[in-house]
Design an enzyme around this catalytic site. Structure first.
Site, PDB file in Angstrom:
ATOM      1  N   GLY A   1       0.859  -1.183   0.000  1.00 12.36           N
ATOM      2  CA  GLY A   1       0.000   0.000   0.000  1.00 12.36           C
ATOM      3  C   GLY A   1       0.885   1.220   0.000  1.00 12.36           C
ATOM      4  O   GLY A   1       2.067   1.128   0.326  1.00 12.36           O
TER       5      GLY A   1
ATOM      6  N   CYS B   1       5.427  -5.999   1.614  1.00 14.36           N
ATOM      7  CA  CYS B   1       5.750  -4.567   1.594  1.00 14.36           C
ATOM      8  C   CYS B   1       5.034  -3.815   2.737  1.00 14.36           C
ATOM      9  O   CYS B   1       5.339  -4.064   3.888  1.00 14.36           O
ATOM     10  CB  CYS B   1       5.439  -3.984   0.214  1.00 14.36           C
ATOM     11  SG  CYS B   1       6.215  -2.390  -0.031  1.00 14.36           S
ATOM     12  N   TYR B   2       4.061  -2.964   2.442  1.00 11.25           N
ATOM     13  CA  TYR B   2       3.354  -2.289   3.529  1.00 11.25           C
ATOM     14  C   TYR B   2       2.753  -3.312   4.488  1.00 11.25           C
ATOM     15  O   TYR B   2       2.750  -3.117   5.720  1.00 11.25           O
ATOM     16  CB  TYR B   2       2.252  -1.376   2.958  1.00 11.25           C
ATOM     17  CG  TYR B   2       1.456  -0.667   4.036  1.00 11.25           C
ATOM     18  CD1 TYR B   2       1.943   0.493   4.638  1.00 11.25           C
ATOM     19  CD2 TYR B   2       0.227  -1.171   4.476  1.00 11.25           C
ATOM     20  CE1 TYR B   2       1.233   1.127   5.641  1.00 11.25           C
ATOM     21  CE2 TYR B   2      -0.493  -0.540   5.464  1.00 11.25           C
ATOM     22  CZ  TYR B   2       0.011   0.610   6.056  1.00 11.25           C
ATOM     23  OH  TYR B   2      -0.691   1.248   7.046  1.00 11.25           O
TER      24      TYR B   2
ATOM     25  N   HIS C   1       8.224  -7.414  -3.424  1.00 12.66           N
ATOM     26  CA  HIS C   1       6.973  -7.892  -4.028  1.00 12.66           C
ATOM     27  C   HIS C   1       7.167  -9.233  -4.747  1.00 12.66           C
ATOM     28  O   HIS C   1       7.572  -9.251  -5.906  1.00 12.66           O
ATOM     29  CB  HIS C   1       6.440  -6.851  -5.020  1.00 12.66           C
ATOM     30  CG  HIS C   1       5.919  -5.631  -4.348  1.00 12.66           C
ATOM     31  ND1 HIS C   1       4.612  -5.521  -3.916  1.00 12.66           N
ATOM     32  CD2 HIS C   1       6.535  -4.481  -3.996  1.00 12.66           C
ATOM     33  CE1 HIS C   1       4.443  -4.348  -3.342  1.00 12.66           C
ATOM     34  NE2 HIS C   1       5.593  -3.693  -3.371  1.00 12.66           N
TER      35      HIS C   1
ATOM     36  N   ASP D   1     -17.827 -11.755 -21.457  1.00  8.95           N
ATOM     37  CA  ASP D   1     -18.431 -12.130 -20.178  1.00  8.95           C
ATOM     38  C   ASP D   1     -19.854 -12.677 -20.348  1.00  8.95           C
ATOM     39  O   ASP D   1     -20.190 -13.736 -19.820  1.00  8.95           O
ATOM     40  CB  ASP D   1     -18.442 -10.931 -19.218  1.00  8.95           C
ATOM     41  CG  ASP D   1     -17.051 -10.351 -19.014  1.00  8.95           C
ATOM     42  OD1 ASP D   1     -16.079 -11.074 -19.295  1.00  8.95           O
ATOM     43  OD2 ASP D   1     -16.939  -9.192 -18.598  1.00  8.95           O
TER      44      ASP D   1
ATOM     45  N   LYS E   1     -10.778 -12.184 -15.540  1.00  4.03           N
ATOM     46  CA  LYS E   1     -11.047 -12.235 -16.978  1.00  4.03           C
ATOM     47  C   LYS E   1     -10.389 -13.437 -17.675  1.00  4.03           C
ATOM     48  O   LYS E   1     -11.027 -14.115 -18.475  1.00  4.03           O
ATOM     49  CB  LYS E   1     -10.528 -10.935 -17.624  1.00  4.03           C
ATOM     50  CG  LYS E   1     -10.996 -10.731 -19.024  1.00  4.03           C
ATOM     51  CD  LYS E   1     -12.372 -10.128 -19.005  1.00  4.03           C
ATOM     52  CE  LYS E   1     -12.878  -9.763 -20.365  1.00  4.03           C
ATOM     53  NZ  LYS E   1     -14.151  -9.030 -20.248  1.00  4.03           N
TER      54      LYS E   1
END
Ligand code: XMP
Length: 510
Positions: free
Chosen positions: A53, A80-81, A168, A226, A366
């Site tokens: 974040g 990370c955060y 990350h 979709d 997706k």
């Protein structure tokens, strides 16, 4: 079912984390940090991943997490955060970047301790993006990775199954990132990773059958990915108890309406209702030139025609929608606490009372939707179709829309697509199409002067459509397309190529 919750603290890679976990065969959902307590009281996942974040743990306005989450006996991986927040919440010290040289951005050589379940390699590249850093780990934790600038690149409390990484692991730039996530899932959380698309189809089909029983279901089919995949899975579950309503408003690409009709009537068992209302749309659009006004008329007219059709015959059972997971993820940014409204989630008129709404794809990303579509037998061409805007060619005809302009644009667009497909360049592009700017220019054909329409070609490459680059299509391909359009499409005497990126341009011209 095995399940991971990704607790969202507003980072930019949150959906990517969830995708990676699912790719490893574990079902995963993203939950906003401010709902974590409420959700975890009802539902216990096998592991938690705290995302990154943009904030600093010491800011009053930063997202924090309730301390008791660490008493639930659920393994946690902080990224990370999320790692800093775990350190801070459990009594460690996070130091603000301004007072240090520990800021790190980009690919950073890292030393890992292979005693940790997370790491299989002693050294490697990690993707860093942080200002603040952890200067002291909480009691019970040990440091398991470091870089030249960052004293705590990873930490863990093995007994409690708490792991944190400053970098990350979800991005490809972290050399062994995928292995680290794998190790968290399979060694720390001890999962089996058996979640597969085939199981999803089987389970969803059974659920739809159970829910629908002898009732009927109606679905608005646009021909987009979709709604098409939703139609295919519903058809597998309930066959002709499903009615798909397809509104052909005369703003589709050449032959598209017939293609959609053929696909769904030939390949699937269902009632397919095509509402041909091209002329009604053209009439309503007469004289309207302002882009937003055009969009509004197209939207309202679609709503009216679609729901009138449904009211006539199909309003007594269930309503199905092609909502997918990204349409309904609640953001962890706090200020965006409402679920996004999206074109996939169509509001229905209050006087139509369906038994319930069915959203068979609501948990899928997706590319998972595409996989399901292929497994259910939808043609590849449809499953990998480029995005096409709701208002269709209406936003690619600048100024007033007429039937004749639609025909010109359809022909030019068809040639563009045909050539791109033939030469294989289409695969390099995220989206490409023709635009009719409504500008006439002077030309010469044979010995005669012409005064005819201009066609613009738009082609972009992008990851997310928020920003996009104009595509560097080779000149010889552009030349061929231009020749064919001018030779084969009546009333066109000039072709130009749009070399505007987004920003400042948008992908569509209106
Ligand atoms: P823009 O023009 O905003 O387009 O850069 C970004 C992407 O969104 C698509 N687009 C739409 N899709 N309804 C849709 O479903 C719309 O009204 C709409 N307008 C733009 C566009 O084709 C591109 O992929």
């Amino acid at each position: 079912m095995e399940k991971i919750f990704v607790v969202d603290f507003g980072g930019q890679y949150n959906q990517l984390i969830a995708r990676r976990v699912r790719d490893l065969g574990v079902y995963c959902e993203i939950i906003p940090f401010f709902k974590a307590k409420e959700i975890l009281e009802k539902d216990k996942p096998n592991g938690l991943i705290f995302t990154g974040g943009p904030n600093s743990v010491y800011s009053d306005t930063s997202p924090h997490i309730y301390k008791e989450i660490f008493d639930l006996n659920i393994p946690v991986l902080g990224i990370c955060y999320g790692c800093q927040l775990m350190a801070y919440t459990l009594g460690g010290i996070v130091t603000e970047a301004s007072s240090s040289t520990a800021r790190e951005y980009g690919k950073t050589p890292t030393e890992y301790n292979t005693d940790s379940l997370l790491f299989d390699n002693n050294t490697g590249i990690s993707w860093m993006s942080h200002g603040d850093f952890i200067s002291q780990v909480p009691n019970g934790f040990k440091i398991t990775a470091k870089t030249n600038n960052c004293p705590v690149a990873a930490m863990e409390n093995k007994e409690k199954n708490f792991y944190g990484v400053q970098f990350h692991p979800e991005v490809n730039h972290t050399e062994y990132g995928k292995d680290m996530l794998k190790n968290f899932l399979f060694k720390v959380c001890k999962l089996k990773g058996e979640w597969k698309m085939e199981d999803f189809i089987e389970k969803t089909v059974a659920e739809i059958k159970e829910q629908v029983k002898d009732h009927t279901v109606v679905l608005g089919l646009s021909g987009g990915v979709d709604s098409s995949v939703a139609a295919a899975i519903l058809s597998k579950a309930i066959g002709n108890k499903l009615t798909c309503v397809f509104v052909d408003q005369g703003l589709m690409r050449k032959n598209e309406g017939d293609y959609v009709e053929r696909t769904f009537t030939k390949l699937f068992d269902m009632n397919f209702v095509r509402v041909n209302c091209q002329q009604e749309f053209y009439k309503k659009l007469k004289g309207i030139t302002e882009p937003e006004a055009k969009r509004k008329v197209i939207g309202e007219e679609f709503y009216r025609v679609f729901w009138n059709k449904i009211k006539e015959n199909y309003s007594t059972g269930f309503l199905a929608q092609g909502t997918i997971y990204p349409d309904r993820i609640e953001s962890g940014k706090g200020d965006a606490a409402v679920i996004k409204t999206h074109h996939n989630q169509v509001k229905h008129p209050a006087d139509i009372k369906f038994i319930d709404v069915i959203e068979p794809l609501k948990d899928l990303f997706k590319d998972e939707v595409r996989k399901v579509g292929l497994m259910l037998g939808l043609p590849k061409e449809l499953v990998y179709r480029q995005p096409f805007p709701g208002p269709g060619l209406g936003v690619r005809i600048i100024g007033e829309i007429t039937e004749q302009k639609v025909k010109i644009l359809q022909e030019a667009d068809y040639i563009l697509r045909d050539e791109m497909k033939k030469c294989g360049y289409a695969e390099n592009l995220s989206q490409f199409f023709a635009v009719l700017p409504g500008v006439k220019t002077v030309g010469v054909m044979g010995d005669s002067r012409t005064y005819d329409e201009l066609i613009a070609i738009r082609a972009v490459t992008t990851d997310d459509f928020m920003t996009a680059d104009w595509a560097k299509i080779p000149y010889d391909i552009l030349g061929k397309v231009s020749n064919r359009i001018i030779n084969e499409v009546s009333n066109v005497n000039r072709v130009v190529y749009d070399i505007t990126s987004k920003p400042p341009g948008t992908v569509e011209w209106e």
